[in-house]
Structure formats: C-alpha cells, structure tokens
Design a protein around this motif. Structure first.
Motif, PDB file in Angstrom:
ATOM      1  N   THR A   1      13.376  42.988  17.554  1.00  0.00           N
ATOM      2  CA  THR A   1      14.670  43.612  17.317  1.00  0.00           C
ATOM      3  C   THR A   1      14.480  45.116  17.214  1.00  0.00           C
ATOM      4  N   PHE A   2      15.168  45.856  18.072  1.00  0.00           N
ATOM      5  CA  PHE A   2      15.100  47.317  18.076  1.00  0.00           C
ATOM      6  C   PHE A   2      16.377  47.881  17.463  1.00  0.00           C
ATOM      7  N   LEU A   3      16.229  48.708  16.441  1.00  0.00           N
ATOM      8  CA  LEU A   3      17.352  49.415  15.844  1.00  0.00           C
ATOM      9  C   LEU A   3      17.231  50.881  16.225  1.00  0.00           C
ATOM     10  N   LEU A   4      18.117  51.343  17.101  1.00  0.00           N
ATOM     11  CA  LEU A   4      18.088  52.716  17.606  1.00  0.00           C
ATOM     12  C   LEU A   4      19.027  53.559  16.758  1.00  0.00           C
ATOM     13  N   VAL A   5      18.497  54.598  16.126  1.00  0.00           N
ATOM     14  CA  VAL A   5      19.274  55.355  15.148  1.00  0.00           C
ATOM     15  C   VAL A   5      19.257  56.840  15.504  1.00  0.00           C
ATOM     16  N   GLY A   6      20.447  57.451  15.471  1.00  0.00           N
ATOM     17  CA  GLY A   6      20.503  58.899  15.672  1.00  0.00           C
ATOM     18  C   GLY A   6      21.258  59.292  16.921  1.00  0.00           C
ATOM     19  N   ASP A   7      20.673  60.196  17.682  1.00  0.00           N
ATOM     20  CA  ASP A   7      21.290  60.728  18.899  1.00  0.00           C
ATOM     21  C   ASP A   7      20.910  59.829  20.076  1.00  0.00           C
ATOM     22  N   LEU A   8      21.788  58.911  20.410  1.00  0.00           N
ATOM     23  CA  LEU A   8      21.519  57.977  21.507  1.00  0.00           C
ATOM     24  C   LEU A   8      22.075  58.476  22.836  1.00  0.00           C
ATOM     25  N   LYS A   9      22.853  59.520  22.795  1.00  0.00           N
ATOM     26  CA  LYS A   9      23.452  60.082  24.007  1.00  0.00           C
ATOM     27  C   LYS A   9      22.485  60.999  24.731  1.00  0.00           C
ATOM     28  N   TYR A  10      21.926  61.950  24.028  1.00  0.00           N
ATOM     29  CA  TYR A  10      21.046  62.940  24.640  1.00  0.00           C
ATOM     30  C   TYR A  10      19.560  62.621  24.441  1.00  0.00           C
TER      31      TYR A  10
ATOM     32  N   LYS B   1      23.594  47.276   5.507  1.00  0.00           N
ATOM     33  CA  LYS B   1      23.987  45.863   5.460  1.00  0.00           C
ATOM     34  C   LYS B   1      23.344  45.069   6.586  1.00  0.00           C
ATOM     35  N   PHE B   2      23.273  45.676   7.780  1.00  0.00           N
ATOM     36  CA  PHE B   2      22.658  44.985   8.911  1.00  0.00           C
ATOM     37  C   PHE B   2      21.207  44.651   8.590  1.00  0.00           C
ATOM     38  N   ILE B   3      20.499  45.614   8.003  1.00  0.00           N
ATOM     39  CA  ILE B   3      19.103  45.392   7.634  1.00  0.00           C
ATOM     40  C   ILE B   3      18.985  44.297   6.581  1.00  0.00           C
ATOM     41  N   LYS B   4      19.876  44.329   5.613  1.00  0.00           N
ATOM     42  CA  LYS B   4      19.855  43.323   4.550  1.00  0.00           C
ATOM     43  C   LYS B   4      20.049  41.917   5.105  1.00  0.00           C
ATOM     44  N   ASP B   5      20.835  41.793   6.190  1.00  0.00           N
ATOM     45  CA  ASP B   5      21.145  40.484   6.768  1.00  0.00           C
ATOM     46  C   ASP B   5      20.121  40.022   7.801  1.00  0.00           C
ATOM     47  N   LEU B   6      19.125  40.840   8.101  1.00  0.00           N
ATOM     48  CA  LEU B   6      18.117  40.447   9.076  1.00  0.00           C
ATOM     49  C   LEU B   6      17.294  39.271   8.565  1.00  0.00           C
ATOM     50  N   ASN B   7      16.847  38.446   9.496  1.00  0.00           N
ATOM     51  CA  ASN B   7      15.906  37.388   9.148  1.00  0.00           C
ATOM     52  C   ASN B   7      14.654  38.032   8.549  1.00  0.00           C
TER      53      ASN B   7
ATOM     54  N   LYS C   1      10.550  40.580  13.515  1.00  0.00           N
ATOM     55  CA  LYS C   1       9.748  41.761  13.840  1.00  0.00           C
ATOM     56  C   LYS C   1      10.718  42.848  14.279  1.00  0.00           C
ATOM     57  N   THR C   2      10.778  43.925  13.501  1.00  0.00           N
ATOM     58  CA  THR C   2      11.825  44.922  13.663  1.00  0.00           C
ATOM     59  C   THR C   2      11.235  46.309  13.891  1.00  0.00           C
ATOM     60  N   VAL C   3      11.810  47.008  14.866  1.00  0.00           N
ATOM     61  CA  VAL C   3      11.423  48.387  15.152  1.00  0.00           C
ATOM     62  C   VAL C   3      12.626  49.281  14.878  1.00  0.00           C
ATOM     63  N   ILE C   4      12.487  50.191  13.934  1.00  0.00           N
ATOM     64  CA  ILE C   4      13.502  51.233  13.718  1.00  0.00           C
ATOM     65  C   ILE C   4      13.048  52.465  14.477  1.00  0.00           C
ATOM     66  N   TYR C   5      13.855  52.888  15.437  1.00  0.00           N
ATOM     67  CA  TYR C   5      13.503  54.049  16.259  1.00  0.00           C
ATOM     68  C   TYR C   5      14.493  55.153  15.936  1.00  0.00           C
TER      69      TYR C   5
ATOM     70  N   THR D   1      13.787  46.617   4.412  1.00  0.00           N
ATOM     71  CA  THR D   1      13.613  45.985   5.724  1.00  0.00           C
ATOM     72  C   THR D   1      12.647  44.810   5.630  1.00  0.00           C
ATOM     73  N   PRO D   2      12.659  43.913   6.618  1.00  0.00           N
ATOM     74  CA  PRO D   2      11.681  42.817   6.643  1.00  0.00           C
ATOM     75  C   PRO D   2      10.255  43.349   6.596  1.00  0.00           C
ATOM     76  N   SER D   3       9.345  42.525   6.125  1.00  0.00           N
ATOM     77  CA  SER D   3       7.963  42.982   5.945  1.00  0.00           C
ATOM     78  C   SER D   3       7.337  43.426   7.262  1.00  0.00           C
ATOM     79  N   GLN D   4       7.729  42.791   8.370  1.00  0.00           N
ATOM     80  CA  GLN D   4       7.200  43.163   9.680  1.00  0.00           C
ATOM     81  C   GLN D   4       8.140  44.170  10.349  1.00  0.00           C
ATOM     82  N   THR D   5       8.216  45.344   9.764  1.00  0.00           N
ATOM     83  CA  THR D   5       9.063  46.429  10.264  1.00  0.00           C
ATOM     84  C   THR D   5       8.217  47.681  10.420  1.00  0.00           C
TER      85      THR D   5
END
Length: 359
Positions: free
Chosen positions: A172-181, A229-235, A239-243, A291-295
């Motif tokens: 699971t990839f969580l893309l955070v910030g400036d996703l346009k440029y 909230k999204f993070i709290k609801d994750l399994n 295996k999660t990547v915050i980018y 976040t999940p332990s595998q983050t």
C-alpha cells in the motif's frame, strides 16, 4: 540472482536511453535491483571497479541538483569511469548564444552518458531524437524533466522498498504532498504498477492532485485531513509505504510570475514563503507511530518543513530517506553498468562473491 543470469543470455533488450520508468518491465526492474546488490559490495570506502574504464559521463543539468548529480558522478567513478565537469549555463557557450540543442549535440561527441535534468516536460525525450538522428555514442539518462518524471529516483525508491520488505507485491502506497508537480511521485506510481496487488492512495496538499494521466483503477484520492483516520483503519499486518514530497513551490512561482528567474532574490524568497505557507503540512512522529509495524517513510529530498529534523535524523526504523540516498549509489552504478553492456562482467563479479561466501 537467476534473473541477472537470464538477462546476460538475452541482452539488455536494446534500450539505448533511460527516459521513463514505464519503458521497463518488472523483469528488468528485478535485474537492476539484483545488479545493484552485487555492485553495492564494491561501493565502499577505497573500493573501485574497472568495468567502465574508458567510459565518460557528462552531467548536463539545466536545473540545480545535488543528490542526483553527485550520486551519478560517484557511481561512474566507483565503476572505474571518468566524469566531465558539470554543465553550467554561466560557463558554457550558451553565454555566447548557443542553443540547448547545440549544447546536447556538442556534449554527445565527448561522452558515453549524458545525464540530463531540464525544467520542461518531455524535454529529455526530445533531446534523444536529436542524438538518434546523428552519429554519436552517447546514451541519455533522464535525471528529471520538469514536472514529468524522475525515473532513476523511482528505481532507487523501489529498490529501497524491496530491501526493507523483500517484496514489491501486495504493498500500500500513501502518496502525500505535492502530487501535481512532484515528478518523483509520477515515476514511483508508474513503477509500483509493475508489481502485483498494488494499492495507491493519494493525499494531496490543497489542489496539488495527481495528474489525470496517472489515475488508474488502483488509485484513490482522499483529503489530507483524512490521513490519520486512514492510517488507523489500515490492516495492522499491511506493508505500507508513506511517500512524502516537498511543495514544488518554484514551479508554481514560475506559473504565477513569468519573469520569476529575473526577480531579486529577496522577492523570490517572499514568493516562496507565501506559496509554502498555503500548502504547508507535516508528517509527525505521532502519526508515524500510529502506522502498522511494517511501514516505512520515504522522501525523495530535499525536504521542506514536512518532516522536522528531530524525526528525520532520529533512529526511528520507519524513517529511511538516508538509506534511500545510500541505495541510490548502487542503483546508479547498476544503471551505468547495464547500459554500458557489462552484464557478463557483473555476472562474473557475482560468481566471485558466491565463491567467497561458500569458502
């Protein structure tokens, strides 16, 4: 390493230039990662290979860079090759009126690799059309073309993720910030889709949303305020990547102020502060702890205020941008070695390492 041995038999598939992450298959990604693992052993203090002896690399950066330029130069030197001095508009013949196209064609006469960064989308691909119509030996590597892509950054990002999770499937990839440029986000999105059961969720700041061309069925987008909230609801076993990405304030500034490059530095700084204040966000320790332990938290750098120094330089095992930079050296060594046609020589290095480990 069977994937590397297989590629030795079939060759590097005729790729001359490295322009987009989307040009490569999963198998080719795995080859680059396997090659990077082999070459990582030879990237330490005082070590140097001779695989690229006689090869020359020329950095041609029409935009500033530190990590990308330095890591490519270091990679070339570690492989036994040479580098020419980086391009600078102020010291090149562009000061005399030479066009950018002329600059590229000129440098192609002297180098085997041109590592190019440019502020305009698709500019690097257009430069390859110039080279392909001429007699020269140069291969172009896209080091970032405006807000479009940064393919070698995505390769090091994916390699870092693989080193942490031992897989690139079911992530699971969580893309955070400036996703346009944020061109690194664009390349990472394309690369992640080469693997199985990928889930990508965007959390853009303000209206800086992922371009429509990159939106597929595996992508969803939520308001940044919904991230906790999204993070709290994750399994908890996911295996999660915050980018996280910085705000590309300079690209917005140039859209607002056509003469931005000519403005006084104090005015530029004021414009920067105004833009950043509108799109400010932070990844806090508390959020990361939830976040999940595998983050893992990745960042292509340079960072702004989105990760404070206390968290960035902490020993938190989930914070890995410094490792990400380190892996960038061996990944770029792999790119240079493969594009130089040194698969068999690299395979021989692997066999030597296997012999050492078995003794």
């Amino acid at each position: 390493m069977n994937i590397l041995l297989k590629m030795v038999q079939i060759g590097w598939r005729g790729h001359r230039h490295l322009l987009s992450i989307d040009d490569f298959s999963r198998e080719e990604f795995e080859t680059i990662f396997a090659t990077a693992d082999i070459l990582h052993t030879y990237s330490g203090e005082g070590k140097q290979l001779d695989l690229l002896k006689g090869f020359i690399l020329k950095p041609v950066f029409f935009e500033p860079s530190s990590r990308t330029q330095n890591s490519f130069e270091a990679a070339m030197l570690a492989m036994g090759g040479s580098t020419l001095s980086p391009h600078s508009n102020s010291t090149s013949s562009m000061e005399k009126g030479e066009t950018q196209a002329d600059t590229i064609i000129t440098n192609a006469q002297y180098a085997d690799f041109l590592v190019i960064r440019h502020p305009q989308k698709n500019s690097v691909r257009n430069f390859t059309k110039l080279l392909d119509g001429q007699t020269n030996r140069a291969k172009i590597i896209n080091a970032g073309d405006g807000p479009n892509e940064h393919p070698t950054q995505a390769l090091m990002d994916l390699h870092t993720i693989f080193k942490k999770f031992n897989t690139l499937d079911n992530l699971t990839f969580l893309l955070v910030g400036d996703l346009k440029y944020g061109r690194t986000v664009h390349s990472l999105t394309l690369g992640a889709r080469k693997f199985n059961n990928t889930k990508i969720v965007g959390f853009p700041v303000g209206n800086l949303k992922l371009p429509n061309a990159l939106r597929k069925n595996d992508y969803s987008e939520l308001d940044l305020g919904q991230l906790p909230k999204f993070i709290k609801d994750l399994n908890p076993n996911s295996k999660t990547v915050i980018y996280a990405t910085r705000i590309q304030w300079e690209r917005m500034a140039k859209k607002i102020h056509k003469d931005f490059d000519k403005l006084d530095s104090s005015i530029k700084n004021q414009i920067k502060r105004e833009i950043v204040s509108q799109f400010n966000y932070k990844i806090s320790k508390e959020l990361l702890d939830s976040t999940p332990s595998q983050t893992i938290l990745l960042h292509p750098l340079p960072k702004g205020e989105e990760i404070n120094d206390e968290l960035f330089y902490s020993n938190n095992p989930k914070v890995v941008p410094i490792e990400q930079m380190r892996y960038g050296l061996s990944v770029r060594m792999a790119i240079l070695g493969l594009f130089a046609g040194k698969e068999k020589e690299i395979s021989t290095l692997y066999n030597g390492l296997s012999d050492i480990s078995s003794n």
